[in-house]
Design a protein around this motif. Structure first.
Motif, PDB file in Angstrom:
ATOM      1  N   UNK A 119      30.912  14.824  66.450  1.00 58.34           N
ATOM      2  CA  UNK A 119      31.743  14.685  67.647  1.00 58.34           C
ATOM      3  C   UNK A 119      33.007  13.907  67.324  1.00 58.34           C
ATOM      4  N   UNK A 120      34.018  14.168  68.137  1.00 51.96           N
ATOM      5  CA  UNK A 120      35.327  13.533  67.937  1.00 51.96           C
ATOM      6  C   UNK A 120      35.203  12.010  67.917  1.00 51.96           C
ATOM      7  N   UNK A 121      34.350  11.471  68.817  1.00 47.83           N
ATOM      8  CA  UNK A 121      34.272  10.017  68.969  1.00 47.83           C
ATOM      9  C   UNK A 121      33.644   9.324  67.763  1.00 47.83           C
ATOM     10  N   UNK A 122      32.891  10.070  66.962  1.00 48.24           N
ATOM     11  CA  UNK A 122      32.294   9.475  65.763  1.00 48.24           C
ATOM     12  C   UNK A 122      33.313   9.287  64.650  1.00 48.24           C
TER      13      UNK A 122
ATOM     14  N   UNK B 194      35.722  17.889  71.978  1.00 55.27           N
ATOM     15  CA  UNK B 194      37.027  18.294  71.451  1.00 55.27           C
ATOM     16  C   UNK B 194      38.154  17.998  72.426  1.00 55.27           C
ATOM     17  N   UNK B 195      37.827  17.855  73.728  1.00 56.08           N
ATOM     18  CA  UNK B 195      38.847  17.518  74.719  1.00 56.08           C
ATOM     19  C   UNK B 195      39.448  16.131  74.457  1.00 56.08           C
ATOM     20  N   UNK B 196      38.785  15.327  73.597  1.00 56.30           N
ATOM     21  CA  UNK B 196      39.296  13.985  73.289  1.00 56.30           C
ATOM     22  C   UNK B 196      40.019  13.918  71.940  1.00 56.30           C
ATOM     23  N   UNK B 197      40.199  15.066  71.301  1.00 57.75           N
ATOM     24  CA  UNK B 197      40.728  15.076  69.933  1.00 57.75           C
ATOM     25  C   UNK B 197      42.080  14.367  69.822  1.00 57.75           C
TER      26      UNK B 197
ATOM     27  N   UNK C 247      42.096  12.828  66.029  1.00 58.34           N
ATOM     28  CA  UNK C 247      41.086  13.400  65.147  1.00 58.34           C
ATOM     29  C   UNK C 247      41.736  14.287  64.089  1.00 58.34           C
ATOM     30  N   UNK C 248      41.365  14.054  62.842  1.00 55.23           N
ATOM     31  CA  UNK C 248      41.941  14.797  61.721  1.00 55.23           C
ATOM     32  C   UNK C 248      40.991  15.933  61.310  1.00 55.23           C
TER      33      UNK C 248
ATOM     34  N   UNK D 133      31.985  19.372  77.951  1.00 53.05           N
ATOM     35  CA  UNK D 133      32.468  18.975  79.271  1.00 53.05           C
ATOM     36  C   UNK D 133      33.382  20.029  79.875  1.00 53.05           C
ATOM     37  N   UNK D 134      34.365  20.494  79.084  1.00 48.16           N
ATOM     38  CA  UNK D 134      35.337  21.437  79.640  1.00 48.16           C
ATOM     39  C   UNK D 134      34.976  22.900  79.353  1.00 48.16           C
TER      40      UNK D 134
END
Lengths: 223, 134
Positions: free
Chosen positions: A139-142, A165-168, A173-174, A197-198
């Protein structure tokens, strides 16, 4: 005196995994081991997936957790058959645990079974369960360095998702860096950015999933 | 946590092999452990010392042979052994196109025992992991 042995240490687990696989194949159910770190969004991803499954695909879920039935309750609310396995402190599911769950589930009535493994990027990758496909949810947050840090689990993946991915953008996020880490240990695995989520990015995932259900690989990576 | 069930599995394999060989005591257990398995040697030894109590492997020494993970650079052909965390670039040319293989072994390779009736093994064969990775 030297005694040659040359025996895989997890052989006992592997032989039960083979029995599980035979049970699944007889029932005609395609089985996915869903692995991720805690909080990557395994359950959210499964819920979003269940909502998008084709009508003719009958799903079931086995929930593995160290404790509690929070995830299983959430799945059950969708009307999907679910069995909870509490590992009682063990950091992964193993084949005997999955076997013990099967009498509580009508596998003959299923087309697809998701096994949500215990949240952990190390241990689950070493234990075969009898599943056909391994899904690793990052996940993006990790952060984008997980493949470099935990190559073992990504090496055996049949699909790698990047959830949230909505938080990329927020997390800068690379994707190239992450992809490059994955490619070191797994050259061909599909890498699917998506958001439970989206719903963004779910189309290619559902396409892959339905193709796998319609024509499961006879080999898999983890059976 | 991971090492506890893993060590139990290892002990089971070793005891079964010792029984089959008719051994009265296990002195050493030679293990091959891949660099990507995240198995910690000290932790395995710690659990082993507890789990092996009361068995013929009580007090046995664990000998770890680490199976390396191998890096190959698609840019310059450089080959090297690596341990996690994997570095993103080739140490020789800086390219990003790297491939890592191996390092996933987890097996009992051989035992050193007292007693026993297996004949014809005066020397331990070269560990197969080493042979296969070179």
């Amino acid at each position: 005196m030297k005694v040659p042995v040359v025996k895989e240490i997890l052989k006992a687990n592997d032989s039960v995994a083979v029995e599980n696989r035979e049970t699944f194949d007889r029932a005609g159910v395609v089985v996915f081991d869903v692995m991720a770190s805690p909080g990557a969004g395994k359950t959210s991803m499964l819920l979003a997936t269940l909502d998008r499954l084709r009508n003719d695909v009958r799903p079931g879920v086995i929930e593995g957790d160290v404790a509690s039935s929070i995830d299983a309750d959430t799945i059950a609310e969708r009307g999907v058959p679910v069995v909870q396995i509490n590992t009682g402190g063990n950091c992964h599911l193993d084949a005997p645990m999955v076997r013990s769950a099967l009498p509580h589930m009508q596998v003959d009535d299923l087309d697809v079974l998701f096994i949500e493994d215990v949240g952990n990027l190390i241990c689950p990758s070493n234990y075969k369960l009898g599943h056909h496909f391994s899904i690793v949810v990052s996940s993006v947050t990790e952060g984008h360095d997980k493949a470099h840090k935990y190559p073992g689990i990504f090496a055996g993946a049949d699909v790698v998702m990047i959830n949230k991915w909505d938080l990329a953008d927020v997390f800068e996020y690379d994707l190239d860096f992450f992809t490059q880490g994955i490619r070191m240990v797994n050259r061909d695995v599909p890498i699917l950015p998506l958001s439970s989520k989206t719903g963004e990015g779910f189309e290619p995932w559902m396409e892959w999933l339905h193709a796998a259900v319609d024509a499961p690989s006879p080999v898999g990576t983890a059976g | 946590m991971h090492e506890l069930p893993a060590t139990q599995g290892m002990l089971d394999v070793a005891l079964e092999a010792a029984r089959e060989a008719g051994a009265s005591r296990v002195r050493e257990i030679h293990l091959v452990v891949g660099e990507l398995t995240s198995i910690v040697d000290d932790s395995v030894q710690f659990y082993f010392d507890i789990l092996a109590r009361g068995t013929i492997a009580d007090g046995a020494r664990l000998v770890f042979d680490r199976e390396p993970a191998l890096l190959r650079c698609h840019g310059c052909g450089h080959r090297d052994t690596v341990v996690p965390p994997l570095r993103p670039t080739c140490p020789a040319c800086g390219a990003l196109e790297l491939e890592v293989t191996g390092g996933q072994a987890f097996r009992v390779d051989s035992l050193d025992v007292d007693g026993g009736d297996v004949e014809g093994y005066s020397e331990q064969a070269e560990p197969s992991a080493k042979a296969s990775t070179e």
